[in-house]
Scaffold this motif. Structure first.
Motif, PDB file in Angstrom:
ATOM      1  N   VAL A  18       6.255   6.000  -2.258  1.00 20.77           N
ATOM      2  CA  VAL A  18       5.992   7.346  -1.756  1.00 20.77           C
ATOM      3  C   VAL A  18       7.093   7.693  -0.768  1.00 20.77           C
ATOM      4  O   VAL A  18       7.365   6.937   0.162  1.00 20.77           O
ATOM      5  CB  VAL A  18       4.611   7.423  -1.070  1.00 20.77           C
ATOM      6  N   GLU A  19       7.733   8.820  -0.985  1.00 18.81           N
ATOM      7  CA  GLU A  19       8.826   9.240  -0.111  1.00 18.81           C
ATOM      8  C   GLU A  19       8.558  10.650   0.390  1.00 18.81           C
ATOM      9  O   GLU A  19       7.682  11.350  -0.108  1.00 18.81           O
ATOM     10  CB  GLU A  19      10.158   9.183  -0.863  1.00 18.81           C
ATOM     11  N   GLU A  72       6.745   7.414   4.159  1.00 18.12           N
ATOM     12  CA  GLU A  72       7.400   6.481   3.255  1.00 18.12           C
ATOM     13  C   GLU A  72       6.656   5.156   3.243  1.00 18.12           C
ATOM     14  O   GLU A  72       6.440   4.553   4.293  1.00 18.12           O
ATOM     15  CB  GLU A  72       8.859   6.247   3.669  1.00 18.12           C
ATOM     16  N   PHE A  73       6.260   4.732   2.054  1.00 22.21           N
ATOM     17  CA  PHE A  73       5.734   3.376   1.900  1.00 22.21           C
ATOM     18  C   PHE A  73       5.827   2.989   0.428  1.00 22.21           C
ATOM     19  O   PHE A  73       5.934   3.831  -0.464  1.00 22.21           O
ATOM     20  CB  PHE A  73       4.296   3.256   2.411  1.00 22.21           C
ATOM     21  N   THR A  74       5.818   1.679   0.203  1.00 26.09           N
ATOM     22  CA  THR A  74       5.878   1.121  -1.137  1.00 26.09           C
ATOM     23  C   THR A  74       4.664   0.242  -1.343  1.00 26.09           C
ATOM     24  O   THR A  74       4.190  -0.395  -0.398  1.00 26.09           O
ATOM     25  CB  THR A  74       7.161   0.290  -1.321  1.00 26.09           C
ATOM     26  N   SER A  75       4.157   0.211  -2.573  1.00 18.60           N
ATOM     27  CA  SER A  75       2.949  -0.575  -2.814  1.00 18.60           C
ATOM     28  C   SER A  75       2.919  -1.101  -4.248  1.00 18.60           C
ATOM     29  O   SER A  75       3.492  -0.502  -5.158  1.00 18.60           O
ATOM     30  CB  SER A  75       1.703   0.274  -2.555  1.00 18.60           C
ATOM     31  N   ILE A  76       2.253  -2.244  -4.390  1.00 14.95           N
ATOM     32  CA  ILE A  76       1.909  -2.779  -5.709  1.00 14.95           C
ATOM     33  C   ILE A  76       0.421  -3.087  -5.678  1.00 14.95           C
ATOM     34  O   ILE A  76      -0.055  -3.799  -4.788  1.00 14.95           O
ATOM     35  CB  ILE A  76       2.694  -4.065  -6.049  1.00 14.95           C
ATOM     36  N   LYS A 121      -5.482   7.564   1.162  1.00 19.51           N
ATOM     37  CA  LYS A 121      -5.716   8.561   0.112  1.00 19.51           C
ATOM     38  C   LYS A 121      -4.791   8.341  -1.080  1.00 19.51           C
ATOM     39  O   LYS A 121      -5.195   8.468  -2.242  1.00 19.51           O
ATOM     40  CB  LYS A 121      -5.525   9.962   0.681  1.00 19.51           C
ATOM     41  N   ARG A 122      -3.527   8.014  -0.774  1.00 23.12           N
ATOM     42  CA  ARG A 122      -2.574   7.775  -1.871  1.00 23.12           C
ATOM     43  C   ARG A 122      -2.955   6.521  -2.663  1.00 23.12           C
ATOM     44  O   ARG A 122      -2.823   6.490  -3.896  1.00 23.12           O
ATOM     45  CB  ARG A 122      -1.158   7.625  -1.302  1.00 23.12           C
TER      46      ARG A 122
END
Length: 646
Positions: free
Chosen positions: A230-231, A235-239, A314-315
């Motif tokens: 998500v940018e 900003e964050f990254t996830s698996i 939420k994301r």
């Protein structure tokens, strides 16, 4: 603890280590030019002093390129010393920290404990972290004792022997033995790389599988994976991963929000028990979240107040729903998912109002028409609806077979309508809260005033006529049963059963009543017998076309107050309760009434007047097949017969 970093000069050691809350990290960050790497911990200047939680004395040796090697030492008693290191081992450049542990903290000398610490907090740090480990290996060596025994035998012999010796064969024949050898070596701890920092298309299925197993300690592959970034403003990254099966400890309270989603800040582990990161109904999902916007020195209190965390949550929910939606496209995978985690989706339907519509499409329920054990979704139910059907029906039952034979859905079954089955309280609460799915109302088929489909004018006229004909019978049955029922009325839902119990609009189903009684029993409360739930007694509905009801009508016409008539009415109520899934308040009394009818014994009082002659009975009354003789020799035309349902 040794590194090969920039090290510290004598002045820096005094400034950074000699003053509590003097953050060298913070000063260093402020001095850094824009764009430099600032992934550092120690913003508040107390990170170093946490070492005194486990150590009595700490010695720091450091070598900077601009200064000689110095040693800083303190026992945390308010003083420290800094001296030039003339005798110590030359570091070349970098820093070495030696912690002299307290007696009750010696666990930090154990290799296993240190491995757990590194794996938990620094598994995905970019810089290699190695541990000096001890390993024991089996090594083969020549058996010298065997050779000595051979030499002794040769010396003890009387005559010398001359033999040709093949050197290669002799080497092969030498006996070997295994000995344990202890070795020490550096073992790299953080081998698992943070694959979430790479693009999804660059990561292979095997890499996802290996990462999932390392993350969850599961021996099986995952069922599905969602890798995203998500940018923008945030900003964050996830698996995220969905396991193939539910863990054994998933339902333990302490495990609900522990270890499922690990929160990292710039690849530094922060926590794995953040309740606000993901809702409880998604606790079966495993994964990592790596944020660029949260501070490294984060606490649970800070997280609770963080708007960033709310946005991340939420994301994550949205992406998890997308992942489950992808699973639903594969019938076999979705069947496996539903059998393991279907209950959690229904809990989401109950709790998560924002995502209720999306969850309703993924929730599966047992159905009277669906042969698959995995059940059916509401969209699939709607696709199979009969022409003219205006509602989605469900009924509460202990099993699919019990639901299929329930008298309350006889008219629906006759029309070929499919009925969903709520097998437990989660199913029932979820379906009760649906209200409307698409253009169709979701209704409980066991409630009063349910629209059971369109009736012809002829059918409506028959019902009205039956209501008038059985008005006196219904009143007599209500008088006989008293508070056991709220009201007695003629049914339009029964086709083959003589009677059924249905709940008022806000009444509790038999399944829910059993659940509530179990809960009450655990706390020592007594919720009474049938119909005692908050004063919501059930309604008794009678089938006017059934022979047992016609017989009851004849008994009421003969003598509404006779003991046999009242027993017959009570028995009809008991039959309705059992066939509708309720528990009997007094099973012994029910058994006695059945036995009385089976043996043909009349329980009329001796002084009771003999009933009216058979000619006075209504034309539709069913005569007794074998009237019993009374004590005075007269026949009793009001003798009850066993209802055919028994």
């Amino acid at each position: 603890i040794i590194d090969s970093g920039v090290g510290m000069t004598k002045a820096e050691m005094i400034t950074n280590l000699g003053t509590i809350a003097q953050s060298g990290t913070k000063a260093f960050m402020e001095a850094m030019s824009a764009g430099a790497d600032i992934n550092m911990i120690g913003q508040f200047g107390v990170g170093f002093y946490s070492s005194y939680l486990v150590a009595d004395r700490v010695v720091v040796t450091s070598k900077h390129n601009d200064d000689e090697q110095h040693v800083w030492e303190s026992a945390a008693g308010g003083s420290f010393t800094v001296r030039k290191d003339a005798d110590g081992e030359a570091l070349g450049r970098g820093t070495k920290i030696m912690c002299y542990l307290k007696e009750d903290q010696l666990e930090y000398l154990e290799e296993r404990r240190l491995k757990d610490l590194v794996k938990k907090h620094s598994e995905f740090i970019n810089y290699p972290i190695s541990l000096w480990t001890e390993k024991t290996v089996d090594k083969e060596v020549d058996d010298d004792e065997d050779e000595e025994e051979d030499e002794k035998k040769e010396e003890d012999g009387d005559e010398p022997k001359i033999e040709e010796v093949d050197e290669e064969a002799e080497k092969k024949e030498k006996k070997k033995k295994k000995v344990k050898e202890v070795t020490h070596e550096w073992d790299l701890m953080n081998k698992q790389k943070p694959i979430w920092t790479r693009k999804p298309e660059e990561v292979t299925k095997e890499e996802y599988g290996a990462f999932y197993k390392a993350l969850s300690n599961d021996w099986e592959e995952h069922l599905a994976v969602k890798h995203f970034s998500v940018e923008g403003q945030l900003e964050f990254t996830s698996i995220l991963f969905v396991p193939k099966r539910a863990p054994f400890d998933l339902f333990e309270p302490k495990k609900k929000n522990s270890g499922h989603i690990k929160l990292y800040v710039r690849r530094v582990f922060i926590m794995d028990n953040c309740e606000d990161l993901i809702p409880e109904w998604l606790t079966f999902v495993k994964g990592v979240v790596d944020s660029e916007d949260l501070p490294l020195n984060v606490s649970r209190e800070i997280l609770q107040k963080s708007k960033v965390l709310s946005i991340i949550s939420k994301r994550l929910v949205r992406k998890a729903l997308d992942m489950i939606g992808d699973i639903a496209k594969d019938e076999d995978k979705f069947a496996r998912f539903s059998s393991n985690f279907g209950r959690y989706i229904k809990v989401g339907v109950i709790e998560d109002r924002d995502n209720k519509d999306a969850l309703l499409k993924l929730a599966t329920f047992t159905s009277t028409a669906e042969p698959k054990a995995s059940g059916t979704t509401l969209p699939q139910y709607v696709d199979r609806m009969k022409e003219g059907q205006k509602q989605i029906y469900y009924v509460s039952a202990a099993s699919k077979a019990a639901a299929a034979s329930s008298p309350v859905i006889e008219s629906l079954r006759k029309k070929g309508y499919e009925v969903l089955v709520a097998l437990d309280q989660i199913d029932e609460i979820a379906l009760q809260g649906v209200g409307k799915f698409g253009d169709f109302d979701v209704v409980d088929a066991a409630k009063e005033n349910v629209d059971l489909g369109e009736q012809s004018d002829e059918e409506k006229a028959e019902v009205e006529e039956a209501k008038k004909s059985l008005e006196a019978t219904c009143a007599a049955v209500k008088a006989a049963l008293g508070d056991k029922v709220d009201k007695v009325e003629v049914s339009s839902r029964l086709t083959s059963s003589p009677s059924a119990l249905v709940q008022p609009q806000w009444g509790m189903s038999p399944q829910m009543q059993r659940f509530m009684k179990a809960q009450a029993a655990a706390t020592g409360d007594d919720l009474g017998g049938l119909g005692g739930m908050g004063g919501m007694a059930a309604n008794l509905e009678l089938n006017p076309a059934h022979a047992a009801v016609r017989k009851l009508k004849g008994l009421v016409a003969a003598d509404a107050n006779a003991t046999s008539t009242r027993d017959y009415a009570t028995l009809l109520y008991d039959v309705a309760a059992v066939s509708s899934g309720y528990e009997l308040a007094d099973p012994a009394a029910f058994a006695a009434r059945v036995v009385t009818l089976m043996t043909g014994e009349a329980e009329e009082a001796a002084e009771e007047e003999p009933p009216a002659a058979d000619a006075a009975a209504p034309a539709d009354a069913v005569p007794s097949e074998a009237p019993a003789e009374s004590s005075d020799g007269d026949s009793d035309g009001g003798e009850a017969v066993v209802p055919e349902v028994l």
